[in-house]
Design a protein around this motif. Structure first.
Motif, short mmCIF file in Angstrom:
data_model
loop_
_atom_site.label_atom_id
_atom_site.label_comp_id
_atom_site.label_asym_id
_atom_site.label_seq_id
_atom_site.Cartn_x
_atom_site.Cartn_y
_atom_site.Cartn_z
N ILE A 156 0.86 -1.19 0.00
CA ILE A 156 0.00 0.00 0.00
C ILE A 156 0.90 1.24 0.00
O ILE A 156 1.83 1.33 0.81
N VAL A 157 0.61 2.18 -0.89
CA VAL A 157 1.34 3.45 -0.92
C VAL A 157 0.35 4.58 -0.65
O VAL A 157 -0.70 4.65 -1.28
N ILE A 158 0.70 5.44 0.30
CA ILE A 158 -0.09 6.65 0.57
C ILE A 158 0.76 7.84 0.17
O ILE A 158 1.79 8.12 0.80
N ALA A 159 0.36 8.51 -0.91
CA ALA A 159 1.16 9.62 -1.46
C ALA A 159 0.58 10.94 -0.97
O ALA A 159 -0.51 11.33 -1.36
N ALA A 160 1.34 11.62 -0.11
CA ALA A 160 0.89 12.89 0.46
C ALA A 160 2.06 13.87 0.51
O ALA A 160 2.37 14.47 1.53
N LEU A 161 2.70 14.02 -0.64
CA LEU A 161 3.91 14.84 -0.73
C LEU A 161 3.64 16.25 -1.25
O LEU A 161 4.36 17.19 -0.95
N GLY A 162 2.56 16.37 -2.05
CA GLY A 162 2.23 17.68 -2.61
C GLY A 162 2.96 18.01 -3.90
O GLY A 162 3.02 19.16 -4.31
N ILE A 163 3.49 16.97 -4.56
CA ILE A 163 4.17 17.16 -5.85
C ILE A 163 3.35 16.45 -6.92
O ILE A 163 3.15 15.23 -6.85
N PRO A 164 2.84 17.19 -7.92
CA PRO A 164 1.95 16.60 -8.92
C PRO A 164 2.57 15.40 -9.64
O PRO A 164 3.73 15.47 -10.08
N GLU A 165 1.81 14.32 -9.72
CA GLU A 165 2.17 13.11 -10.47
C GLU A 165 3.57 12.60 -10.13
O GLU A 165 4.32 12.13 -10.99
N PHE A 166 3.91 12.68 -8.86
CA PHE A 166 5.24 12.27 -8.38
C PHE A 166 5.42 10.76 -8.46
O PHE A 166 6.47 10.26 -8.88
N LEU A 167 4.39 10.01 -8.05
CA LEU A 167 4.50 8.55 -8.03
C LEU A 167 4.17 7.99 -9.41
O LEU A 167 3.05 8.15 -9.90
#
Length: 291
Positions: free
Chosen positions: A207-218
């Motif tokens: 599971i990945v939770i992406a909460a970095l604030g950089i568009p389309e980072f992952l």
């Protein structure tokens, strides 16, 4: 690939709360009352607060919107917060962030009484959350837990990688998912902008939770097949082909990552709508505790 539909799930939660409120009214009980304080005229904040007021109307809550001028002093704002703390008619309230630069946000958060802190930002509530005690969990992490629960996404024994260490999302998510709870019991790795070999870590994640604030980072090369992806980010990107001149994107390159995902949240319509629903759930909880 299964879409974790936050829009539909939040609507379901509001319907459930509305039934509870109707029952409270039928029994002659006081219905929940949520207040929102907004300082200044920030467009995004106004839109968000107005959505909260409309949601209150839909489910039968009472609501109060306190609009204050951009130039209000910190002392005047703290006085207003104290009034809300001592007002027995109001069960919970939020102070919409961000605040003007001349006001200390941390001082404002500290001023909200923990029993009315339905945002779950007060250190008392954060501490209780960390100890897995009954408290108000801040709305975005609470919403993510609810989405995972309602879609029966297995977390026990899984490797969760959280990207981003904010006090509002990243840090609390890392604590909540590692706890002994229904949606929890995971092994959690908390990563951030200084993490080295991030791709190697995310490739191990269930599971990945992406909460970095950089568009389309992952991107797709950073995740394995069958991954569950929770996209917390939302950014406006200029797009002349769109009627409004922009499109909304998350921290995940959705088109490519979704092809490898078992579950994934869209942007918009994923985590975002859940935030207001869980704020309402916290307000109901506040009323029940006060009763």
């Amino acid at each position: 690939m299964i879409l974790l539909d936050g829009k539909q799930t939040s609507s379901d939660i509001k319907d459930e709360i509305a039934i509870e409120v109707a029952n409270m009214k039928a029994q002659g009980q006081k219905v929940p009352h949520l207040a929102a304080v907004i300082v200044g005229n920030d467009g995004a904040s106004l839109t968000y607060v107005n959505a909260k007021v409309k949601a209150c109307e839909r489910i039968g809550f009472e609501s109060t919107l306190v609009r204050l001028s951009e130039g209000i002093t910190e002392e005047e704002l703290l006085t207003k917060i104290d009034e809300l703390n001592t007002n027995d008619e109001i069960d919970g309230f939020i102070v919409q962030l961000p605040l003007p630069k001349h006001i200390d946000e941390q001082k404002v958060i500290m001023a909200v009484h923990p029993d009315k802190d339905v945002d779950g930002f007060h250190p008392t509530n954060v501490g209780k959350m960390a100890l897995n005690l009954p408290t108000f969990i801040s709305a975005t992490p609470f919403g993510i837990l609810e989405l995972l629960d309602r879609y029966n996404v297995e977390t026990s024994g899984k490797h969760v990688v959280v990207i981003g260490r904010s006090h509002i999302v990243g840090s609390p998510m890392s604590i909540l998912l590692s706890q002994k709870r229904k949606v929890g019991n995971a092994t959690v790795t908390l990563t951030h902008s200084r993490t080295q070999n991030l791709k190697e870590i995310t490739l191990q994640a269930d599971i990945v939770i992406a909460a970095l604030g950089i568009p389309e980072f992952l991107t797709a090369d950073m995740v394995k097949e069958g991954v569950t992806v929770i996209d917390v980010g939302i950014t406006r990107i200029e797009d002349a082909s769109k009627k409004r001149g922009f499109r909304l994107v998350g921290d995940v390159a959705f088109e490519e990552v979704s092809k490898k995902s078992e579950f994934i949240t869209p942007v918009p319509g994923g985590v975002g709508p859940m935030t207001i629903a869980m704020l309402l759930k916290n307000t109901l909880l506040a009323r029940q505790r006060r009763a």
